[in-house]
Design a protein around this motif. Structure first.
Motif, PDB file in Angstrom:
ATOM      1  N   GLU A 177       0.814  -1.000  -0.035  1.00  0.00           N
ATOM      2  CA  GLU A 177       0.005   0.115   0.053  1.00  0.00           C
ATOM      3  C   GLU A 177       1.015   1.094  -0.029  1.00  0.00           C
ATOM      4  OE1 GLU A 177      -3.770   1.457   2.854  1.00  0.00           O
ATOM      5  OE2 GLU A 177      -3.695  -0.731   1.866  1.00  0.00           O
ATOM      6  N   LYS A 178       1.839   1.280   0.913  1.00  0.00           N
ATOM      7  CA  LYS A 178       2.891   2.340   0.821  1.00  0.00           C
ATOM      8  C   LYS A 178       3.440   2.422  -0.634  1.00  0.00           C
ATOM      9  CE  LYS A 178       5.375   3.589   5.061  1.00  0.00           C
ATOM     10  NZ  LYS A 178       6.691   2.987   5.874  1.00  0.00           N
ATOM     11  N   GLY A 179       4.096   1.445  -1.310  1.00  0.00           N
ATOM     12  CA  GLY A 179       4.342   1.386  -2.538  1.00  0.00           C
ATOM     13  C   GLY A 179       3.622   2.263  -3.520  1.00  0.00           C
ATOM     14  N   GLU A 180       2.149   1.835  -3.383  1.00  0.00           N
ATOM     15  CA  GLU A 180       1.180   2.274  -4.402  1.00  0.00           C
ATOM     16  C   GLU A 180       1.093   3.714  -4.124  1.00  0.00           C
ATOM     17  OE1 GLU A 180      -2.723   0.187  -3.883  1.00  0.00           O
ATOM     18  OE2 GLU A 180      -3.603   1.906  -5.218  1.00  0.00           O
ATOM     19  N   LEU A 181       1.064   4.208  -2.938  1.00  0.00           N
ATOM     20  CA  LEU A 181       1.038   5.753  -2.520  1.00  0.00           C
ATOM     21  C   LEU A 181       2.020   6.471  -3.132  1.00  0.00           C
ATOM     22  CD1 LEU A 181      -1.289   6.936  -0.819  1.00  0.00           C
ATOM     23  CD2 LEU A 181       0.294   7.145   1.207  1.00  0.00           C
ATOM     24  N   LEU A 182       3.220   5.888  -3.079  1.00  0.00           N
ATOM     25  CA  LEU A 182       4.587   6.369  -3.499  1.00  0.00           C
ATOM     26  C   LEU A 182       4.374   6.612  -4.866  1.00  0.00           C
ATOM     27  CD1 LEU A 182       7.368   7.528  -2.500  1.00  0.00           C
ATOM     28  CD2 LEU A 182       8.142   5.345  -3.135  1.00  0.00           C
ATOM     29  N   SER A 183       3.825   5.570  -5.550  1.00  0.00           N
ATOM     30  CA  SER A 183       3.882   5.578  -7.179  1.00  0.00           C
ATOM     31  C   SER A 183       2.853   6.653  -7.509  1.00  0.00           C
ATOM     32  CB  SER A 183       3.665   4.380  -7.790  1.00  0.00           C
ATOM     33  OG  SER A 183       2.590   3.799  -7.115  1.00  0.00           O
ATOM     34  N   ALA A 184       1.798   7.020  -6.661  1.00  0.00           N
ATOM     35  CA  ALA A 184       0.783   7.778  -7.093  1.00  0.00           C
ATOM     36  C   ALA A 184       1.437   9.359  -6.901  1.00  0.00           C
ATOM     37  CB  ALA A 184      -0.361   7.690  -5.979  1.00  0.00           C
ATOM     38  N   ARG A 185       2.368   9.629  -5.834  1.00  0.00           N
ATOM     39  CA  ARG A 185       3.000  10.856  -5.708  1.00  0.00           C
ATOM     40  C   ARG A 185       3.664  11.077  -6.789  1.00  0.00           C
ATOM     41  NH1 ARG A 185       1.950  11.422   0.252  1.00  0.00           N
ATOM     42  NH2 ARG A 185      -0.428  11.596  -0.275  1.00  0.00           N
ATOM     43  N   ILE A 186       4.678   9.979  -7.171  1.00  0.00           N
ATOM     44  CA  ILE A 186       5.663  10.355  -8.137  1.00  0.00           C
ATOM     45  C   ILE A 186       4.847  10.801  -9.490  1.00  0.00           C
ATOM     46  CG2 ILE A 186       7.386   9.076  -9.668  1.00  0.00           C
ATOM     47  CD1 ILE A 186       8.102   7.671  -7.209  1.00  0.00           C
ATOM     48  N   ALA A 187       3.782   9.740  -9.821  1.00  0.00           N
ATOM     49  CA  ALA A 187       3.089  10.147 -11.013  1.00  0.00           C
ATOM     50  C   ALA A 187       2.550  11.522 -11.113  1.00  0.00           C
ATOM     51  CB  ALA A 187       1.950   8.951 -11.135  1.00  0.00           C
TER      52      ALA A 187
END
Lengths: 104, 594
Positions: B442-452
């Motif tokens: 879930e953390k990784g998903e959130l991080l990738s959302a921020r990067i996107a």
């Protein structure tokens, strides 16, 4: 009515829906398509028709320093769109009940 | 108190209001963060949809495009409202019955194909990024003006604010924040319009004032406007000067694009019932129409005011003196807007006056050579500044100007932030979690959302510095892309039981690719300036401009899907049953949470 109550209704409806669809489905869908086609014909007539393509024909009718086509392009079409959506919503909600496919 | 302070107070107060509401609303309903529309009355939902929908393109840009072109740009008015008819009749109730949350989920399930879902996500991301570029142009204008810096600096500051606003995140999901934004936006738009309509026509309702009488001349307002603009060699305001086919295709592109953009469609997924989805589209259009019926009045009245400011002695008298522009309070707005780099003038013939006219008109060239003019001396009037400059042009009180600044910022920020959220969730949820790395934490998903989100704002800001057009024109390109790729498959998914997985994928790809190529040929590859082979003044295909091509792309999509589907394996029975069930309201489950 609260959301919770609606959900319980929906659950019971779900079990009946197969049978309901078989009886009311086809006529209901035909009536819906007919209503959509009529509404879209009016939608196209006031915007693409009166607002653009047929504007020269309406140039004789003047309104506020210009012609009716200009009014349709900037005001009239929007007003007709509004009426169309509310008419369709009212008519369809009635059709839903007539064909026994409504949500309640 | 000076105007800058007033502007900052108004913008600051409006922000405090949104954040306050977000905190208040979030405390009560943490759980249904995603299902913000659930249990919300169709009227409230309609108002929130309207705020989501009306961006910098509608608020800042559209009236300016109408003002300087006249009747031909009625396309924006008809296009961006007529799409709601298509939404209400062809999509909203069925997608609500289907009962999932995103457009790509519907496409993936209906066409029983993860590939279809992936292609849909790519189409949505491309349309959304193009849309954000248009918003950034508007952000630059709004921030440039209210911070009194040039529009590039304004754009960079604005980008930081948009990013922070989008990362703060939850704002988007809270319906009541959007209701507040709508109220700020519509008040800011209509109050100056009412003032100006009263000044010019004596009628407090701008939409009626537009067809009313110009009090100073006693003629109908539009007749007077036609007169003064043709006196200066410009096209008659109410006349049809452009190409008819292009006008029809452009209007159609905007209409079907409206019904193909994810952030609008998504709102109808979360209304409590199918019948509410029908009403909600109507209520959304009611609140949108309040602005759209006012916009043409704002455009026409501003054009008249501007022309008269430059020709205070009438169009056949002497032009305004340079000294007047520098000293008269009524011309203060020119100085403040000059700082943004979006307004400019130059006394080319050194006669101490600024002649504003159409130097390309033959009749005017004759008059110019007689009078010793050396070209149009209003060298730059960016169409996008019109709405924000309008209250200053009409000499309205300072608080009205501050209110308009707050409205412009609200319009640009809310939509830009909303789109960034849509892009980031498409990348992290649909693309990375759904396809590339399903076991992502879930953390990784959130991080990738921020990067996107960070990547897309950088791209949008970079391209926003040299935008492919005025804000509303760039946004129109985004609508063309949505029209060509998403709308046709949604419609076929509901109204046809014979279009299969391969048909849908081929249709979307064909529509997307031809439209993108056509746009890039005219606007530069990936919107990078000076890489274009054609211009919209002289398009590749007869009169069809790149902004109008979406309708053609949609046709390509429909035809390709039909041909491919008729030559490949038919649709399985369970999918046919799914389509049948989507068509009747009965059995709709309550909106589920994600």
């Amino acid at each position: 009515m609260t959301v919770k109550e609606e959900e319980t209704h929906d659950m019971t409806d779900h079990s009946n829906s197969q049978a309901q669809r078989a009886s009311g489905g086809e006529a209901y869908w035909k009536a819906n398509i007919r209503l959509i086609l009529i509404s879209l014909a009016i939608w196209a007539l006031v915007s693409f028709g009166f607002g653009i393509l047929l504007r020269p024909l309406l140039s004789g009718i003047s309104i506020g320093g210009t012609d009716l086509g200009f009014w349709f392009a900037q005001q009239g079409s929007i007003l007709v769109f509004l009426i169309l959506i509310f008419f369709y919503a009212w008519r369809m909600n009635k059709l839903d009940r007539e064909h026994g496919v409504n949500e309640e | 108190m000076d105007q800058t302070t007033i502007n900052i107070i108004f913008v600051g107060l409006s922000f405090a209001l949104y954040i306050g509401i977000a905190i208040w609303a979030r405390a009560g309903t943490t759980s249904d963060f995603y299902a913000a529309g659930r249990g919300v009355h169709p009227v409230t939902n309609g108002m929130a949809t309207a705020a989501d929908w009306m961006s910098a393109a509608s608020f800042i840009s559209m009236a300016g495009l109408i003002a300087f072109t006249g009747y031909d740009n009625s396309t924006y008015l008809m296009g961006w409202t007529g799409g709601y008819v298509l939404l209400a009749l062809l999509l909203a109730p069925y997608l609500r019955k289907f009962g999932k949350y995103t457009v790509s989920e519907f496409i993936g399930d209906r066409f029983y194909s993860p590939t279809a879902r992936l292609v849909a996500v790519i189409c949505l991301i491309i349309a959304s990024i193009t849309y954000v570029i248009g918003q950034m142009t508007g952000v630059g204008v709004a921030f440039g003006r209210f911070l009194e810096v040039d529009s590039t600096t304004g754009l960079l500051i604005g980008a930081v604010v948009v990013f922070a606003y989008a990362v703060f995140g939850g704002m988007k999901g809270v319906t009541y924040t959007q209701v507040a934004q709508y109220v700020v936006l519509i008040t800011a738009y209509t109050i100056p319009a009412i003032f100006i309509s009263l000044q010019l026509t004596g009628n407090p309702i701008p939409a009626f004032g537009l067809f009313g009488e110009d009090q100073s001349s006693g003629e109908p307002l539009l007749a007077r406007l036609d007169q003064v603009v043709t006196d200066l060699g410009f096209n008659e305001y109410t006349a049809h000067n452009g190409d008819t086919l292009n006008m029809v295709l452009f209007t159609l592109s905007l209409m079907i694009g409206t019904a193909g953009l994810p952030h609008v469609i998504m709102r109808f997924f979360t209304v409590p019932r199918v019948s509410d989805a029908r009403w909600s589209a109507g209520w959304a259009l009611v609140f949108i129409a309040l602005l759209y019926l006012t916009a043409p009045a704002v455009g026409a009245m501003a054009r008249l005011n501007i022309t008269e400011l430059f020709w205070p002695n009438g169009t056949d008298g002497e032009a305004v003196a340079l000294e007047t522009i520098q000293n008269d309070e009524a011309y203060d707005w020119m100085g403040t807007w000059q700082q943004t780099g979006l307004l400019g003038w130059e006394d080319k013939n050194d006669d101490g006056r600024i002649q504003y006219y159409n130097a390309d008109s033959e009749a005017m060239q004759e008059r110019a050579s007689e009078a010793g003019w050396e070209g149009n001396e209003l060298t730059n009037f960016n169409n996008d500044i019109l709405v924000l400059a309008n209250p200053e042009i009409a000499n309205l009180p300072g608080w009205v100007i501050g209110l308009v600044a707050a409205g412009g910022v609200a319009a640009a920020l809310s939509t830009a932030a909303g789109l960034l959220l849509a892009i980031s969730s498409a990348v992290s949820h649909d693309l990375i979690k759904g396809r590339i790395k399903p076991d992502i934490s879930e953390k990784g998903e959130l991080l990738s959302a921020r990067i996107a989100m960070a990547v897309s704002i950088c791209v949008a800001t970079y391209l926003g510095l040299n935008p492919p057009g005025f804000a509303a024109q760039t946004v129109a390109l985004a609508f063309g892309i949505a029209a060509a790729s998403i709308f046709p498959v949604l419609m076929m998914g509901i109204f046809s039981t014979t279009i299969n997985n391969r048909g849908a994928v081929a249709g979307m790809l064909a529509g997307l690719i031809v439209t993108l190529i056509y746009i890039f040929l005219h606007k530069g590859w990936f919107f990078i300036p000076d890489t274009n082979s054609f211009t919209d003044d002289n398009p590749l295909l007869g009169p069809i401009k790149s902004t109008s091509f979406g309708a053609v792309g949609a046709l390509v999509n429909f035809v390709t899907a039909y041909i491919v589907a008729s030559r490949t394996k038919p649709v399985p029975q369970d999918i046919k049953d799914l389509v049948e069930s989507v068509r009747v309201p009965r059995g709709a489950a309550g909106a589920q949470s994600h």
